[in-house]
Design an enzyme around this catalytic site. Structure first.
Site, PDB file in Angstrom:
ATOM      1  N   HIS A 147      -2.268  -5.436   1.422  1.00 27.24           N
ATOM      2  CA  HIS A 147      -3.559  -6.103   1.183  1.00 27.24           C
ATOM      3  C   HIS A 147      -3.265  -7.546   0.801  1.00 27.24           C
ATOM      4  CE1 HIS A 147      -7.506  -7.121  -0.515  1.00 27.24           C
ATOM      5  NE2 HIS A 147      -6.804  -7.740  -1.460  1.00 27.24           N
TER       6      HIS A 147
ATOM      7  N   TYR B 279     -12.179  -2.087  -4.194  1.00 26.37           N
ATOM      8  CA  TYR B 279     -12.722  -2.216  -2.843  1.00 26.37           C
ATOM      9  C   TYR B 279     -14.255  -2.112  -2.815  1.00 26.37           C
ATOM     10  CZ  TYR B 279      -8.232  -2.257  -0.373  1.00 26.37           C
ATOM     11  OH  TYR B 279      -6.996  -2.607   0.127  1.00 26.37           O
TER      12      TYR B 279
ATOM     13  N   ASN C  43      -2.106   0.143   6.688  1.00 32.51           N
ATOM     14  CA  ASN C  43      -1.563  -1.092   7.278  1.00 32.51           C
ATOM     15  C   ASN C  43      -0.706  -1.882   6.289  1.00 32.51           C
ATOM     16  OD1 ASN C  43      -3.612  -2.007   5.689  1.00 32.51           O
ATOM     17  ND2 ASN C  43      -4.795  -2.973   7.314  1.00 32.51           N
TER      18      ASN C  43
ATOM     19  N   LYS D  60       0.819  -1.212   0.000  1.00 27.83           N
ATOM     20  CA  LYS D  60       0.000   0.000   0.000  1.00 27.83           C
ATOM     21  C   LYS D  60       0.860   1.274   0.000  1.00 27.83           C
ATOM     22  CE  LYS D  60      -3.982  -2.245   2.202  1.00 27.83           C
ATOM     23  NZ  LYS D  60      -4.981  -2.180   3.308  1.00 27.83           N
TER      24      LYS D  60
ATOM     25  N   GLU E  34      -9.405 -11.087  -7.795  1.00 28.16           N
ATOM     26  CA  GLU E  34      -8.484  -9.959  -7.574  1.00 28.16           C
ATOM     27  C   GLU E  34      -7.237 -10.063  -8.459  1.00 28.16           C
ATOM     28  OE1 GLU E  34      -9.869  -9.062  -2.953  1.00 28.16           O
ATOM     29  OE2 GLU E  34      -7.786  -9.638  -3.348  1.00 28.16           O
TER      30      GLU E  34
HETATM   31  P1  IDP Z   1      -8.012  -6.824   5.543  1.00 31.20           P
HETATM   32  O1  IDP Z   1      -7.169  -5.879   4.689  1.00 31.20           O
HETATM   33  O2  IDP Z   1      -7.246  -7.318   6.739  1.00 31.20           O
HETATM   34  O3  IDP Z   1      -8.616  -7.948   4.738  1.00 31.20           O
HETATM   35  P2  IDP Z   1     -10.646  -5.587   5.530  1.00 31.20           P
HETATM   36  O4  IDP Z   1     -11.656  -5.703   6.619  1.00 31.20           O
HETATM   37  O5  IDP Z   1     -10.891  -6.327   4.254  1.00 31.20           O
HETATM   38  O6  IDP Z   1      -9.213  -5.960   6.156  1.00 31.20           O
HETATM   39  O7  IDP Z   1     -10.507  -4.032   5.216  1.00 31.20           O
HETATM   40  C1  IDP Z   1      -9.875  -3.585   4.042  1.00 31.20           C
HETATM   41  C2  IDP Z   1      -8.968  -2.429   4.390  1.00 31.20           C
HETATM   42  O8  IDP Z   1      -9.756  -1.340   4.850  1.00 31.20           O
HETATM   43  C3  IDP Z   1      -7.991  -2.686   5.553  1.00 31.20           C
HETATM   44  O9  IDP Z   1      -6.820  -3.376   5.182  1.00 31.20           O
HETATM   45  C4  IDP Z   1      -7.689  -1.271   6.005  1.00 31.20           C
HETATM   46  O10 IDP Z   1      -6.775  -0.618   5.129  1.00 31.20           O
HETATM   47  C5  IDP Z   1      -9.070  -0.616   5.859  1.00 31.20           C
HETATM   48  N1  IDP Z   1      -9.859  -0.688   7.104  1.00 31.20           N
HETATM   49  C6  IDP Z   1     -10.460  -1.798   7.635  1.00 31.20           C
HETATM   50  N2  IDP Z   1     -11.103  -1.510   8.789  1.00 31.20           N
HETATM   51  C7  IDP Z   1     -10.899  -0.184   8.978  1.00 31.20           C
HETATM   52  C8  IDP Z   1     -11.318   0.724  10.005  1.00 31.20           C
HETATM   53  O11 IDP Z   1     -12.015   0.365  10.975  1.00 31.20           O
HETATM   54  N3  IDP Z   1     -10.918   2.044   9.869  1.00 31.20           N
HETATM   55  C9  IDP Z   1     -10.159   2.471   8.806  1.00 31.20           C
HETATM   56  N4  IDP Z   1      -9.758   1.649   7.823  1.00 31.20           N
HETATM   57  C10 IDP Z   1     -10.116   0.345   7.905  1.00 31.20           C
HETATM   58 MG    MG Z   2      -9.964  -7.804   3.154  1.00 31.39          MG
END
Ligand code: IDP
Ligand code: MG
Length: 140
Positions: free
Chosen positions: A117, A51, A114, A11, A128
């Protein structure tokens, strides 16, 4: 055991801090092979479409803004149980909950920024991977 492919994205927080090599080393040390890779700057339409599954979530708009804030590296990882293995190497979505040694524990800035992905199922991985790569770009 089955050889699988999964879609990974480094990212914008990771490319900004020049962490692509350190993160790729984590994948390779765990036995995953990078069988396709390219650097892109996603448009709002591209990030929004990728997304789309999250479009009703409160963080969707911010997530799309973040994912278009700088370059990303999209890649296909291949190996035994690659989908689950990659999720393990990545660590929990929220770095505060991520296990020691995981990418998100070591590198993530926040629950949003974070660093990586990874596809969450074999079915989503296929969709994807096809979103970003054509068959001839994947060299196993
Ligand atoms: P993942 O990346 O671990 O699969 P997902 O729930 O699919 O997590 O969420 C996609 C992305 O959305 C996350 O990697 C993160 O960048 C963002 N995200 C998820 N939850 C939150 C939140 O509560 N606040 C802000 N961003 C979030
Ligand atoms: Mg996810």
């Amino acid at each position: 055991m089955t050889v699988e492919r999964t879609l990974s994205i480094l990212k914008p927080d990771a490319t900004r801090r020049n962490l692509t090599g350190k993160i790729n080393a984590k994948f390779e040390e765990a036995g995953l092979r990078i069988v396709a890779q390219k650097r892109l700057h996603l448009s709002e339409a591209q990030a929004g479409a990728f997304y789309a599954v999250h479009k009703e979530r409160p963080f969707y708009k911010d997530l799309v803004a973040f994912m278009t804030s700088g370059p990303v590296v999209v890649q296909v990882l291949e190996g035994e149980n690659a989908v689950a293995k990659n999720r393990e190497i990545m660590g929990a979505t929220n770095p505060a909950n991520a296990a020691p040694g995981t990418i998100r524990k070591e590198f993530a800035e926040s629950i949003e920024a974070n660093s990586v992905h990874g596809s969450d199922s074999a079915e989503n991985a296929a969709t994807e991977v096809a979103f970003f790569f054509s068959g001839i770009e994947i060299v196993g």
